[in-house]
Scaffold this motif. Structure first.
Motif, mmCIF file in Angstrom:
data_model
loop_
_atom_site.group_PDB
_atom_site.id
_atom_site.type_symbol
_atom_site.label_atom_id
_atom_site.label_comp_id
_atom_site.label_asym_id
_atom_site.label_seq_id
_atom_site.Cartn_x
_atom_site.Cartn_y
_atom_site.Cartn_z
ATOM 1 N N LYS A 198 37.377 43.148 38.164
ATOM 2 C CA LYS A 198 37.258 42.311 39.344
ATOM 3 C C LYS A 198 38.622 41.863 39.873
ATOM 4 N N TYR A 199 39.507 41.450 38.964
ATOM 5 C CA TYR A 199 40.790 40.884 39.383
ATOM 6 C C TYR A 199 41.972 41.851 39.235
ATOM 7 N N ASP A 248 38.346 39.328 33.748
ATOM 8 C CA ASP A 248 37.610 40.457 34.317
ATOM 9 C C ASP A 248 38.590 41.424 34.973
ATOM 10 N N THR A 278 36.836 33.203 32.299
ATOM 11 C CA THR A 278 36.533 34.635 32.368
ATOM 12 C C THR A 278 37.824 35.434 32.453
ATOM 13 N N LYS A 330 48.029 33.789 31.939
ATOM 14 C CA LYS A 330 48.477 35.146 32.248
ATOM 15 C C LYS A 330 48.297 36.066 31.046
ATOM 16 N N ASN A 360 43.603 42.463 36.517
ATOM 17 C CA ASN A 360 44.550 42.017 35.490
ATOM 18 C C ASN A 360 43.760 41.443 34.314
ATOM 19 N N GLU A 405 36.973 42.652 28.929
ATOM 20 C CA GLU A 405 36.243 41.579 29.622
ATOM 21 C C GLU A 405 36.003 40.429 28.644
ATOM 22 N N ASP A 436 44.258 38.318 33.221
ATOM 23 C CA ASP A 436 44.452 36.873 33.279
ATOM 24 C C ASP A 436 43.122 36.172 33.017
ATOM 25 N N SER A 437 43.212 35.032 32.324
ATOM 26 C CA SER A 437 42.027 34.217 32.055
ATOM 27 C C SER A 437 41.981 33.100 33.085
ATOM 28 N N TYR A 438 40.889 33.037 33.815
ATOM 29 C CA TYR A 438 40.699 32.030 34.858
ATOM 30 C C TYR A 438 39.799 30.931 34.307
ATOM 31 N N ILE A 485 45.290 29.290 35.079
ATOM 32 C CA ILE A 485 45.276 30.741 34.867
ATOM 33 C C ILE A 485 46.194 31.024 33.685
ATOM 34 N N ASP A 528 30.220 35.799 34.824
ATOM 35 C CA ASP A 528 29.998 34.442 35.326
ATOM 36 C C ASP A 528 28.701 33.866 34.780
#
Length: 180
Positions: A144-145, A141, A139, A169, A147, A123, A149-151, A167, A97
């Motif tokens: 953290k998540y 991660d 991000t 996927k 998966n 990452e 996936d790009s947020y 998102i 972040d």
């Protein structure tokens, strides 16, 4: 011999009036002079247009080269700055972040479309323009998540994430050219 010359001349001229005999050579000279001047003007005009077109092509080519050099220098400069920031500990690859926020700040300073960072562990952090020309933070991660996936988030005036906008996927950034 002199008696035959007037007869040849008289045959050529015939019964033409004196005015015609005097005017025709002048008209032919004028037509010839205008024709030659017109031809030379046309050729010089073509040469001038070709020279200007060549100068324009050279100028456009030089400006494109200058713009590309500027863009490539910016990318090299950013890569050096970001590498140095990692080396001295200003950027931590574990704090995605913060990295995305740092890249967002750089987007305010440099004329680039996107700045991103990815690790072999999957990452990813980045910031860049989207279609409506807003700068977003992204991000990936897996820790953290859970998966890949790009947020993508909208950002506030300080580069902090505000609202989730999309998102992507299973974002495989490691298969993109910039990563290799």
């Amino acid at each position: 011999m002199s008696s035959s010359q007037p007869s040849i001349l008289k045959k050529l001229i015939g019964n033409a009036p004196l005015r015609t005999i005097l005017i025709v050579p002048f008209v032919l000279q004028i037509i010839g002079a205008v024709g030659i001047v017109g031809y030379l003007s046309f050729r010089n005009g073509q040469k001038a247009v070709n020279d200007l077109a060549s100068q324009l092509r050279t100028e456009v080519s030089n400006r494109i080269d200058q713009h590309l050099d500027s863009q490539l220098d910016t990318a090299r400069h950013l890569a050096q700055v970001n590498g140095d920031a990692f080396d001295v500990g200003l950027l931590d690859p574990k704090d995605l972040d913060n990295m995305a926020r740092f890249f967002w700040k750089q987007m305010q300073l440099f004329n680039v479309g996107y700045i991103s960072f990815g690790t072999p562990g999957g990452e990813f952090a980045g910031a860049g323009y989207v279609l409506d020309r807003n700068i977003v933070g992204n991000t990936v991660d897996p820790k953290k998540y859970g998966n890949r996936d790009s947020y993508s988030y909208n950002t506030d005036s300080q580069g902090n994430k505000t609202t989730l906008i999309d998102i992507y996927k299973n974002y495989e950034f490691d298969k993109e050219l910039w990563y290799s």
